[in-house]
Design a protein around this motif. Sequence first.
Motif, PDB file in Angstrom:
ATOM      1  N   VAL A  17       0.840  -1.212   0.000  1.00  0.00           N
ATOM      2  CA  VAL A  17       0.000   0.000   0.000  1.00  0.00           C
ATOM      3  C   VAL A  17       0.868   1.252   0.000  1.00  0.00           C
ATOM      4  N   VAL A  18       1.929   1.268   0.789  1.00  0.00           N
ATOM      5  CA  VAL A  18       2.826   2.426   0.830  1.00  0.00           C
ATOM      6  C   VAL A  18       3.484   2.633  -0.524  1.00  0.00           C
ATOM      7  N   ILE A  19       3.930   1.570  -1.164  1.00  0.00           N
ATOM      8  CA  ILE A  19       4.551   1.678  -2.492  1.00  0.00           C
ATOM      9  C   ILE A  19       3.554   2.191  -3.516  1.00  0.00           C
ATOM     10  N   LEU A  20       2.323   1.722  -3.453  1.00  0.00           N
ATOM     11  CA  LEU A  20       1.311   2.193  -4.398  1.00  0.00           C
ATOM     12  C   LEU A  20       0.957   3.669  -4.157  1.00  0.00           C
ATOM     13  N   LEU A  21       0.940   4.100  -2.914  1.00  0.00           N
ATOM     14  CA  LEU A  21       0.596   5.487  -2.610  1.00  0.00           C
ATOM     15  C   LEU A  21       1.705   6.467  -2.994  1.00  0.00           C
ATOM     16  N   PHE A  22       2.925   6.162  -2.644  1.00  0.00           N
ATOM     17  CA  PHE A  22       4.018   7.113  -2.809  1.00  0.00           C
ATOM     18  C   PHE A  22       4.871   6.859  -4.038  1.00  0.00           C
ATOM     19  N   GLY A  23       4.924   5.658  -4.532  1.00  0.00           N
ATOM     20  CA  GLY A  23       5.787   5.354  -5.669  1.00  0.00           C
ATOM     21  C   GLY A  23       7.211   5.077  -5.219  1.00  0.00           C
ATOM     22  N   THR A  24       7.926   4.374  -6.053  1.00  0.00           N
ATOM     23  CA  THR A  24       9.274   3.960  -5.666  1.00  0.00           C
ATOM     24  C   THR A  24      10.263   5.122  -5.706  1.00  0.00           C
ATOM     25  N   SER A  25      10.065   6.084  -6.595  1.00  0.00           N
ATOM     26  CA  SER A  25      11.029   7.187  -6.681  1.00  0.00           C
ATOM     27  C   SER A  25      10.990   8.059  -5.425  1.00  0.00           C
ATOM     28  N   LYS A  26       9.798   8.340  -4.916  1.00  0.00           N
ATOM     29  CA  LYS A  26       9.704   9.135  -3.685  1.00  0.00           C
ATOM     30  C   LYS A  26      10.266   8.374  -2.494  1.00  0.00           C
ATOM     31  N   LEU A  27      10.035   7.078  -2.454  1.00  0.00           N
ATOM     32  CA  LEU A  27      10.575   6.275  -1.354  1.00  0.00           C
ATOM     33  C   LEU A  27      12.100   6.204  -1.431  1.00  0.00           C
ATOM     34  N   LYS A  28      12.628   6.147  -2.668  1.00  0.00           N
ATOM     35  CA  LYS A  28      14.074   6.119  -2.852  1.00  0.00           C
ATOM     36  C   LYS A  28      14.689   7.432  -2.369  1.00  0.00           C
ATOM     37  N   ASN A  29      14.073   8.550  -2.732  1.00  0.00           N
ATOM     38  CA  ASN A  29      14.564   9.854  -2.274  1.00  0.00           C
ATOM     39  C   ASN A  29      14.452   9.982  -0.761  1.00  0.00           C
ATOM     40  N   LEU A  30      13.373   9.472  -0.207  1.00  0.00           N
ATOM     41  CA  LEU A  30      13.199   9.506   1.240  1.00  0.00           C
ATOM     42  C   LEU A  30      14.298   8.704   1.930  1.00  0.00           C
ATOM     43  N   GLY A  31      14.633   7.544   1.363  1.00  0.00           N
ATOM     44  CA  GLY A  31      15.711   6.726   1.917  1.00  0.00           C
ATOM     45  C   GLY A  31      17.047   7.442   1.880  1.00  0.00           C
ATOM     46  N   LYS A  32      17.330   8.146   0.769  1.00  0.00           N
ATOM     47  CA  LYS A  32      18.575   8.908   0.668  1.00  0.00           C
ATOM     48  C   LYS A  32      18.609  10.023   1.707  1.00  0.00           C
ATOM     49  N   ASP A  33      17.499  10.710   1.874  1.00  0.00           N
ATOM     50  CA  ASP A  33      17.442  11.809   2.841  1.00  0.00           C
ATOM     51  C   ASP A  33      17.639  11.310   4.268  1.00  0.00           C
ATOM     52  N   VAL A  34      16.991  10.216   4.599  1.00  0.00           N
ATOM     53  CA  VAL A  34      17.129   9.656   5.949  1.00  0.00           C
ATOM     54  C   VAL A  34      18.556   9.163   6.170  1.00  0.00           C
ATOM     55  N   GLY A  35      19.134   8.520   5.161  1.00  0.00           N
ATOM     56  CA  GLY A  35      20.517   8.050   5.268  1.00  0.00           C
ATOM     57  C   GLY A  35      21.494   9.192   5.456  1.00  0.00           C
ATOM     58  N   GLY A  36      21.295  10.285   4.720  1.00  0.00           N
ATOM     59  CA  GLY A  36      22.159  11.449   4.871  1.00  0.00           C
ATOM     60  C   GLY A  36      22.027  12.073   6.243  1.00  0.00           C
ATOM     61  N   ALA A  37      20.806  12.118   6.759  1.00  0.00           N
ATOM     62  CA  ALA A  37      20.587  12.686   8.089  1.00  0.00           C
ATOM     63  C   ALA A  37      21.271  11.839   9.160  1.00  0.00           C
ATOM     64  N   VAL A  38      21.176  10.528   9.028  1.00  0.00           N
ATOM     65  CA  VAL A  38      21.822   9.631   9.993  1.00  0.00           C
ATOM     66  C   VAL A  38      23.339   9.788   9.922  1.00  0.00           C
ATOM     67  N   LYS A  39      23.866   9.902   8.700  1.00  0.00           N
ATOM     68  CA  LYS A  39      25.312  10.071   8.525  1.00  0.00           C
ATOM     69  C   LYS A  39      25.784  11.370   9.165  1.00  0.00           C
ATOM     70  N   ASP A  40      25.054  12.459   8.954  1.00  0.00           N
ATOM     71  CA  ASP A  40      25.410  13.738   9.556  1.00  0.00           C
ATOM     72  C   ASP A  40      25.314  13.683  11.080  1.00  0.00           C
ATOM     73  N   PHE A  41      24.305  12.998  11.585  1.00  0.00           N
ATOM     74  CA  PHE A  41      24.146  12.858  13.034  1.00  0.00           C
ATOM     75  C   PHE A  41      25.326  12.103  13.639  1.00  0.00           C
ATOM     76  N   LYS A  42      25.715  10.999  13.002  1.00  0.00           N
ATOM     77  CA  LYS A  42      26.853  10.229  13.511  1.00  0.00           C
ATOM     78  C   LYS A  42      28.128  11.050  13.487  1.00  0.00           C
ATOM     79  N   LYS A  43      28.316  11.847  12.419  1.00  0.00           N
ATOM     80  CA  LYS A  43      29.504  12.682  12.317  1.00  0.00           C
ATOM     81  C   LYS A  43      29.535  13.725  13.434  1.00  0.00           C
ATOM     82  N   SER A  44      28.398  14.343  13.706  1.00  0.00           N
ATOM     83  CA  SER A  44      28.363  15.359  14.756  1.00  0.00           C
ATOM     84  C   SER A  44      28.589  14.733  16.131  1.00  0.00           C
TER      85      SER A  44
END
Length: 72
Positions: free
Chosen positions: A15-42
């Motif tokens: 249902v989540v994939i059908l609602l948001f699409g794979t491209s938005k989920l992929k971008n969301l994953g990149k954003d969350v990964g970048g935020a986690v990386k920045d948090f670990k660095k700080s």
Amino acid sequence: MAGLSIWHVLIFAIVVILLFGTSKLKNLGKDVGGAVKDFKKSVRDDEAEQAKLQEPRTIDAQVKTPESSVKS
């Protein structure tokens, strides 16, 4: 059964994939990964700064005179 089974999770994922699409989920994953990386660095930077503050200080480290003022 009070918990979620694998089928509940699978249907929810579809249902989540059908609602948001794979491209938005992929971008969301990149954003969350970048935020986690920045948090670990700080966190690492803060730990290094705290460790530096915890080092014992010596008189030589406290008093640093430039060589030009010593030669006067």
